[in-house]
Design an enzyme around this catalytic site. Structure first.
Site, mmCIF file in Angstrom:
data_model
loop_
_atom_site.group_PDB
_atom_site.id
_atom_site.type_symbol
_atom_site.label_atom_id
_atom_site.label_comp_id
_atom_site.label_asym_id
_atom_site.label_seq_id
_atom_site.Cartn_x
_atom_site.Cartn_y
_atom_site.Cartn_z
ATOM 1 N N ASP A 182 0.755 -1.306 0.043
ATOM 2 C CA ASP A 182 0.103 0.036 -0.013
ATOM 3 C C ASP A 182 0.935 1.237 0.065
ATOM 4 O O ASP A 182 1.919 1.337 0.834
ATOM 5 C CB ASP A 182 -0.692 -0.047 1.212
ATOM 6 C CG ASP A 182 -1.984 1.123 1.418
ATOM 7 O OD1 ASP A 182 -2.284 1.429 0.157
ATOM 8 O OD2 ASP A 182 -2.404 1.370 2.501
ATOM 9 N N HIS A 183 0.562 2.213 -0.821
ATOM 10 C CA HIS A 183 1.263 3.643 -0.623
ATOM 11 C C HIS A 183 2.748 3.567 -0.980
ATOM 12 O O HIS A 183 3.676 4.577 -0.262
ATOM 13 C CB HIS A 183 0.953 4.565 0.422
ATOM 14 C CG HIS A 183 -0.674 4.893 0.511
ATOM 15 N ND1 HIS A 183 -0.872 6.042 -0.186
ATOM 16 C CD2 HIS A 183 -1.638 4.556 1.222
ATOM 17 C CE1 HIS A 183 -2.052 6.231 0.003
ATOM 18 N NE2 HIS A 183 -2.810 5.353 0.803
ATOM 19 N N GLU A 216 -2.814 6.282 -8.137
ATOM 20 C CA GLU A 216 -3.796 7.005 -7.136
ATOM 21 C C GLU A 216 -3.568 8.447 -8.031
ATOM 22 O O GLU A 216 -2.612 9.185 -8.693
ATOM 23 C CB GLU A 216 -3.330 7.307 -5.990
ATOM 24 C CG GLU A 216 -3.801 8.509 -5.200
ATOM 25 C CD GLU A 216 -3.599 8.586 -3.685
ATOM 26 O OE1 GLU A 216 -3.574 7.548 -3.118
ATOM 27 O OE2 GLU A 216 -3.518 9.705 -3.010
ATOM 28 N N GLY A 257 -8.875 5.915 3.426
ATOM 29 C CA GLY A 257 -9.268 6.596 4.332
ATOM 30 C C GLY A 257 -10.696 6.056 4.763
ATOM 31 O O GLY A 257 -11.540 6.852 5.237
ATOM 32 N N ASN A 277 -10.158 0.643 1.738
ATOM 33 C CA ASN A 277 -8.966 0.698 2.511
ATOM 34 C C ASN A 277 -9.171 1.114 4.028
ATOM 35 O O ASN A 277 -9.752 2.230 4.363
ATOM 36 C CB ASN A 277 -7.778 1.566 2.099
ATOM 37 C CG ASN A 277 -7.152 0.991 0.885
ATOM 38 O OD1 ASN A 277 -7.799 0.465 -0.078
ATOM 39 N ND2 ASN A 277 -5.991 1.531 0.667
ATOM 40 N N ILE A 278 -8.885 0.434 4.876
ATOM 41 C CA ILE A 278 -8.850 0.481 6.324
ATOM 42 C C ILE A 278 -7.636 0.338 7.029
ATOM 43 O O ILE A 278 -7.138 -0.562 6.935
ATOM 44 C CB ILE A 278 -9.900 -0.275 6.900
ATOM 45 C CG1 ILE A 278 -11.354 -0.286 6.258
ATOM 46 C CG2 ILE A 278 -9.890 -0.340 8.483
ATOM 47 C CD1 ILE A 278 -11.851 -1.490 5.314
ATOM 48 N N THR A 288 -6.084 2.842 9.873
ATOM 49 C CA THR A 288 -5.892 3.500 11.274
ATOM 50 C C THR A 288 -6.743 2.703 12.195
ATOM 51 O O THR A 288 -6.424 2.522 13.380
ATOM 52 C CB THR A 288 -6.550 4.907 11.276
ATOM 53 O OG1 THR A 288 -5.593 5.740 10.103
ATOM 54 C CG2 THR A 288 -6.152 5.705 12.275
HETATM 55 ZN ZN LIG Z 1 -4.407 5.158 1.466
#
Ligand SMILES: [Zn+2]
Length: 300
Positions: free
Chosen positions: A85-86, A137, A211, A232-233, A235
Site C-alpha cells: 500500500d502507498h 492514485e 481512508g 482501505n482500512i 488507522t
Molecule cells: Zn491510503
C-alpha cells in the site's frame, strides 16, 4: 488456485463491481493484526486484501513480509491478496514484486500528472510481465501521513486527468481523491459523491476508496453503490490493536506471556475487521452474488 497472480485480484474486483460490493483492504503492522484480518475473512468466507505500508516494509523487510504473505495466501481457504500500500518509489514496488506480492500500489499523486503517469508506467511495465496487479492514485487523499496541505478543492481528482492516466499507463485500479482522509477525521468527512459518479462513468478500471476509518457506514455504502470496488482500512486496525494491547497489559500486568495479551488483542481486531467486511460486502445485491460463489456469512 494460482494465488500469486494479479489475475485473481482482477477477477475479485470485477465480481465486486458487477455484484455491487467492495473488497476490503486492511493494513497490518505485524503477524498479530495480519492473522486477525485473515481469520476474520476466513470465518466470514469473504475475499479481502491484507497490506503493508512502506513504514512496515522498511521496519521488517520485503523479503520477510513477502514470504509470510505468500504462505498466508497459500493456506487460506478463500482468496486473500497480499498488497503493498502507498509505495512512494518504483524501487519499493519492484522489491515487493520480487518477493511475491501479487499486488502493489504506486502512489505518486503528490507529483504532477506527467510524473505520476511516468512512475505508474514504470511499475506497470515491471509488474505486468510478472502477472502482478498495480494500483495508482490521482487527486489527494487528505491526512497528515501523506499529503498535508490543500487549497480549496485541490485534493479532488479531475476526471479528464484520471482518464488520461488510466489510458496511458494501463494501471489496473485507481485510488481517487474525493474528500476522504487517512487517520481519524476532525469533523464529518465531506465525500464528493458527484465526482465519484463522474469518475465511474468515465473510468473502466476498479475505483478505490482510501481512508475508510471514520467514514460513516452510510457514506461508505453509498460510495460502494456509486462504484467503489475496494475500501482501505488502516488507522482503525492500528488503533484497535494499540488500545487493546494497552488495556490488556494494564489488566494482566507485564509478567504475562506476550501470547496471552496478543491473542486477546487479535480477537478485538477481528471484530473490527468483520464489521468492515459486512459494511463492504453484505449489502443487497452483493449478498446474492456472494451466495452464488458459495461465500456465506457465518454470523449475522
Ligand atoms: Zn491510503
Amino acid at each position: 488456485m494460482d494465488i500469486y497472480n494479479g489475475n485473481i485480484l482482477r477477477k475479485l474486483l470485477k465480481d465486486a463491481d458487477q455484484g455491487g460490493y467492495a473488497v476490503p483492504m486492511f493494513n497490518y503492522t505485524d503477524l498479530w493484526d495480519q492473522m486477525a484480518v485473515i481469520e476474520a475473512a476466513m470465518e466470514l468466507h469473504a475475499p479481502i486484501m491484507f497490506a503493508s505500508i512502506p513504514k512496515t516494509v522498511n521496519a521488517i523487510s520485503p523479503e520477510v513480509l513477502g514470504a509470510v504473505g505468500t504462505v498466508q495466501m497459500k493456506k487460506a481457504a478463500s482468496p486473500i491478496i497480499h498488497h503493498l500500500d502507498h509505495a512512494k518509489s518504483v524501487e519499493l514496488c519492484i522489491a515487493a514484486i520480487d518477493n511475491g506480492y501479487p499486488s502493489v500500489m504506486i502512489d505518486a499523486s503528490d507529483k504532477n500528472l506527467e510524473t505520476n503517469i511516468a512512475m505508474i508506467k514504470n511499475v506497470v511495465e515491471y509488474a505486468h510481465t510478472r502477472g502482478v496487479f498495480v494500483e495508482g492514485e490521482i487527486g489527494r487523499i487528505k491526512g497528515r501521513d501523506y499529503e498535508a496541505t490543500y487549497d480549496g478543492d485541490d485534493f479532488l481528482a479531475r476526471v479528464d486527468d484520471a482518464l488520461r492516466l488510466v489510458q496511458e499507463t494501463g494501471v489496473d485500479s485507481l485510488a481517487i481523491g474525493i474528500g476522504t482522509a487517512h487517520g481519524f477525521y476532525d469533523g464529518k468527512p465531506e465525500i464528493n459523491f458527484k465526482r465519484l459518479k463522474e469518475m465511474k462513468e468515465a473510468i473502466t478500471v476498479p475505483l478505490v476508496l482510501h481512508g475508510g476509518t471514520g467514514i460513516p457506514e452510510e457514506d461508505v455504502k453509498k460510495a460502494i453503490r456509486l462504484g467503489i470496488n475496494k475500501v482501505n482500512i488502516g488507522t482503525q486496525i492500528r488503533y484497535t490493536y494499540m488500545q487493546s494491547a494497552c488495556r490488556l497489559i494494564q489488566e494482566k500486568g507485564p509478567v504475562t506471556h506476550t501470547i496471552d495479551i496478543m491473542t486477546e488483542a487479535k480477537e478485538e481486531i477481528k471484530k473490527v475487521a468483520k464489521a468492515w467486511i459486512r459494511i463492504c460486502m453484505a449489502d443487497g445485491k452483493a449478498e446474492a452474488d456472494l451466495k452464488g460463489q458459495e461465500i456465506q456469512y457465518a454470523e449475522s
